[in-house]
Write a protein that holds these residues in place. Structure first.
Motif, PDB file in Angstrom:
ATOM      1  N   VAL A  31       0.863  -1.176   0.000  1.00  0.00           N
ATOM      2  CA  VAL A  31       0.000   0.000   0.000  1.00  0.00           C
ATOM      3  C   VAL A  31       0.902   1.229   0.000  1.00  0.00           C
ATOM      4  O   VAL A  31       1.829   1.339   0.811  1.00  0.00           O
ATOM      5  N   ILE A  65      -7.407   3.054  -3.625  1.00  0.00           N
ATOM      6  CA  ILE A  65      -8.195   2.491  -2.525  1.00  0.00           C
ATOM      7  C   ILE A  65      -9.171   3.566  -2.071  1.00  0.00           C
ATOM      8  O   ILE A  65      -8.766   4.616  -1.595  1.00  0.00           O
ATOM      9  N   PHE A  71     -10.894  -2.610   0.077  1.00  0.00           N
ATOM     10  CA  PHE A  71      -9.504  -3.051   0.096  1.00  0.00           C
ATOM     11  C   PHE A  71      -9.359  -4.366   0.862  1.00  0.00           C
ATOM     12  O   PHE A  71      -8.612  -5.248   0.442  1.00  0.00           O
TER      13      PHE A  71
END
Length: 113
Positions: A31, A65, A71
Motif C-alpha cells: 500500500v 483504494i 480493500f
C-alpha cells in the motif's frame, strides 16, 4: 528506479507491505500513499531478485483504494490466491487492512497526527 525502494522520488511513501515468499524471490502486496493528496493505492508484484519489486509501478497503473472494506476484500482475495501462505502472511494482510482503515478514517488536512 523502483517506487518501492525510493517512494519519495515518486512523491509518496509506503504504508505497508506483505511478502509471502522472501529471500531471493518476492510475492508482494503493498500500500502506497501519494504525498500531494494523501490518496492511497495498492499494487501486487512477484518475481526474483534480478528485478526490484514494483519497478514498473506508477500512480497511474496502481489501484486506488477508496474504502477500507473494499480493500479488505481485495487483499484477502489476493492472499487466498497465493500458494503456501502461512499464519504470518494472514496476520500481515490483516495488519495492512487495519492500517488502511486507520488512514482512511484519519482527519484530513494539517491535523493528521
Amino acid at each position: 528506479m523502483s517506487i518501492y525502494y525510493a517512494p519519495e522520488d515518486f512523491g509518496g511513501k509506503i504504508l505497508g507491505d506483505v511478502d509471502t515468499i522472501g529471500g531471493y524471490e518476492f510475492n508482494m502486496i503493498a500500500v502506497f500513499q501519494r504525498t500531494e493528496d494523501g490518496a492511497l493505492f495498492f499494487d501486487t508484484d512477484s518475481g526474483c531478485s534480478c528485478f526490484s519489486p514494483f519497478e514498473d509501478s506508477r500512480w497511474e497503473n496502481m489501484t486506488p483504494i477508496r474504502t477500507g472494506s473494499w480493500f479488505a476484500g481485495q487483499a484477502r482475495k489476493w492472499l487466498r490466491e497465493q500458494y503456501g501462505t502461512d499464519a504470518d502472511d494472514r496476520d500481515g494482510v490483516e495488519k495492512l487492512i487495519r492500517l488502511v482503515r486507520r488512514e482512511l478514517d484519519a482527519p484530513k488536512g494539517g491535523d493528521r497526527g
